[in-house]
Design a protein around this motif. Structure first.
Motif, mmCIF file in Angstrom:
data_model
loop_
_atom_site.group_PDB
_atom_site.id
_atom_site.type_symbol
_atom_site.label_atom_id
_atom_site.label_comp_id
_atom_site.label_asym_id
_atom_site.label_seq_id
_atom_site.Cartn_x
_atom_site.Cartn_y
_atom_site.Cartn_z
ATOM 1 N N GLN A 181 0.841 -1.195 0.000
ATOM 2 C CA GLN A 181 0.000 0.000 0.000
ATOM 3 C C GLN A 181 0.879 1.249 0.000
ATOM 4 N N THR A 182 0.367 2.297 -0.617
ATOM 5 C CA THR A 182 1.104 3.556 -0.609
ATOM 6 C C THR A 182 0.981 4.219 0.760
ATOM 7 N N THR A 183 2.044 4.880 1.166
ATOM 8 C CA THR A 183 2.071 5.547 2.464
ATOM 9 C C THR A 183 1.753 7.025 2.298
ATOM 10 N N ASN A 184 0.824 7.498 3.104
ATOM 11 C CA ASN A 184 0.478 8.919 3.102
ATOM 12 C C ASN A 184 0.414 9.377 4.556
ATOM 13 N N ASP A 236 -4.641 5.450 5.300
ATOM 14 C CA ASP A 236 -4.998 4.547 4.203
ATOM 15 C C ASP A 236 -4.181 3.261 4.210
ATOM 16 N N GLU A 237 -2.892 3.368 4.476
ATOM 17 C CA GLU A 237 -2.034 2.184 4.399
ATOM 18 C C GLU A 237 -2.514 1.088 5.346
ATOM 19 N N ARG A 238 -2.760 1.449 6.592
ATOM 20 C CA ARG A 238 -3.196 0.458 7.574
ATOM 21 C C ARG A 238 -4.601 -0.055 7.246
ATOM 22 N N GLN A 262 -6.325 -0.065 4.348
ATOM 23 C CA GLN A 262 -6.394 -0.876 3.135
ATOM 24 C C GLN A 262 -5.719 -2.232 3.332
ATOM 25 N N GLY A 263 -4.626 -2.229 4.067
ATOM 26 C CA GLY A 263 -3.938 -3.490 4.332
ATOM 27 C C GLY A 263 -4.810 -4.456 5.102
ATOM 28 N N TYR A 271 3.207 -9.412 2.434
ATOM 29 C CA TYR A 271 3.101 -7.957 2.542
ATOM 30 C C TYR A 271 4.483 -7.341 2.400
ATOM 31 N N SER A 280 6.636 -3.559 2.357
ATOM 32 C CA SER A 280 6.540 -2.153 2.740
ATOM 33 C C SER A 280 7.086 -1.227 1.668
ATOM 34 N N ASP A 317 7.381 -0.420 -2.768
ATOM 35 C CA ASP A 317 6.686 -0.702 -4.022
ATOM 36 C C ASP A 317 7.538 -1.475 -5.010
#
Length: 389
Positions: free
Chosen positions: A267-270, A275-277, A279-280, A297, A299, A301
């Protein structure tokens, strides 16, 4: 049976290469002491029309691969296979290292008959059964020596290798092909290749190897826009890649797919949202619901290659966290490399501006404090052994 002349070339016992021919394999099985109920058939195409002629089920395949293709494929996966050290009755498969030149056909056949349906095709009381019973209790090195020293296997192979429709080559002639065995055992598909470091688990399968599921290995790639340039570029890498339009807030690829064996997630980190947590967790929960066997998983890309290594070695990778690191340098080491490459010293600054920046940007301060107090702690030598590239 007769022996056309095994040769020792550069210190290695070398056989005549085996022809890829059902009659030759049947002949070799007869020599070895394998039940005639095990039959061999040429597969010239995987089209439904051609496969309709093949008796089913098919739970083992012997693939003859062009050597350049084999070497290219081997170089991509070999470093991911740890050196096999197994022995005993608890082994998931019986794997044997090849140390005899031009014996890959024999090794592929041995891997099939000793593992297929737990070796039921090996005739009771046969010489092969005696070899198998001894091999089970030995480690890989001793097991390979057992096969290397076996006069029985030598004569059985050389007699069968003298048969076939092509001109029988000499042991010293270059062989442009390599045999590989694929065997389904206990619902799992194994690649058994005596030229590798050990057995390679290729996945789980309910039907036989030539069924729709066995032949259909598709990579589902979730993308926000299947028509974007990056998505089209990805799809061009392989005909096995299918683009799925969606987003990670709604893992539609898993919901709508017939059967997903493994999921690789990043997942992309923002820093401005969660979102990352979120969506994961959503992807993990959906994977559990759909019975996904393996979840990787990453961390970063660019973790796809590492994910593929985990999928190829699921048992060894299960419940493990792997660091992604290539090196760990001190400041002096880094400075020396920097100067050698640029001819200049590493630019530095005063501590006070750094302290002010770390105080002003809380996350930055926490990050650098963690680097100083804890660090990643990656085992660089172990990682390089796992992936020399």
């Amino acid at each position: 049976m007769f022996n056309l002349g095994v040769q020792v070339i550069n210190g290695q016992k070398t056989f005549i290469p085996l022809e890829n021919n059902p009659e030759v394999h049947t002949h070799l099985c007869k020599n070895l002491g394998v039940s005639p109920s095990l039959t061999f058939h040429d597969i010239l195409s995987t089209t439904p029309e051609m496969l309709s002629w093949i008796p089913r089920p098919v739970n083992a395949l012997i693939l003859l691969c062009d050597k350049p293709i084999y070497l290219a494929a081997r170089s991509r996966v070999e470093h991911s296979i740890p050196e096999y050290l197994g022995s005993g009755t608890d082994e998931p498969v019986l794997w044997m290292k090849q140390t005899i030149g031009h014996a890959c056909g024999l090794m592929a056949l041995l891997h099939v008959v000793t593992n297929l349906e737990n070796g039921k095709y090996v005739l009771a009381g046969s010489e092969l059964e005696k070899i198998v019973k001894r091999a089970v209790g030995l480690g890989p090195v001793e097991r390979a020596r057992l096969l290397y020293d076996s006069r029985f296997l030598e004569e059985a192979h050389m007699d069968a290798a003298s048969e076939g429709s092509s001109i029988v080559p000499l042991p010293q002639e270059e062989c442009g092909f390599h045999f590989i065995a694929f065997v389904k055992k206990d619902g799992k598909v194994w690649e058994l290749n005596g030229g590798m470091n050990g057995p390679l688990l290729r996945g789980e399968l309910e039907g036989d190897l030539l069924g729709e599921e066995g032949l259909d290995m598709t990579i589902l790639a979730v993308t926000r826009d299947i028509n974007s340039a990056s998505a089209r570029k990805l799809a061009q890498k392989s005909s096995s890649i299918t683009l799925i339009q969606g987003n990670l807030d709604d893992p539609a690829a898993i919901k709508n797919a017939k059967r997903v064996w493994g999921v690789s997630s990043v997942q992309t980190t923002n820093p401005r949202n969660d979102d990352e947590r979120r969506q994961g967790i959503a992807l993990i929960n959906e994977s559990i619901k759909q019975g996904v066997k393996h979840f990787v998983y990453s961390s970063i890309d660019r973790g796809g290659e590492k994910a593929s290594l985990a999928f190829m070695n699921p048992e060894e990778s299960k419940n493990h966290a792997f660091s992604l690191a290539g090196d760990e340098l001190t400041f002096d080491q880094m400075s020396e490399i920097f100067k050698n490459l640029t001819g200049k010293d590493v630019p530095t600054t005063f501590r006070i501006p750094v302290w002010l920046m770390m105080a002003a940007v809380k996350d930055l301060g926490v990050m650098f404090k963690w680097f100083w107090d804890e660090g990643y702690g990656a085992d660089i030598p172990a990682l390089k052994k796992l992936n020399p590239a």
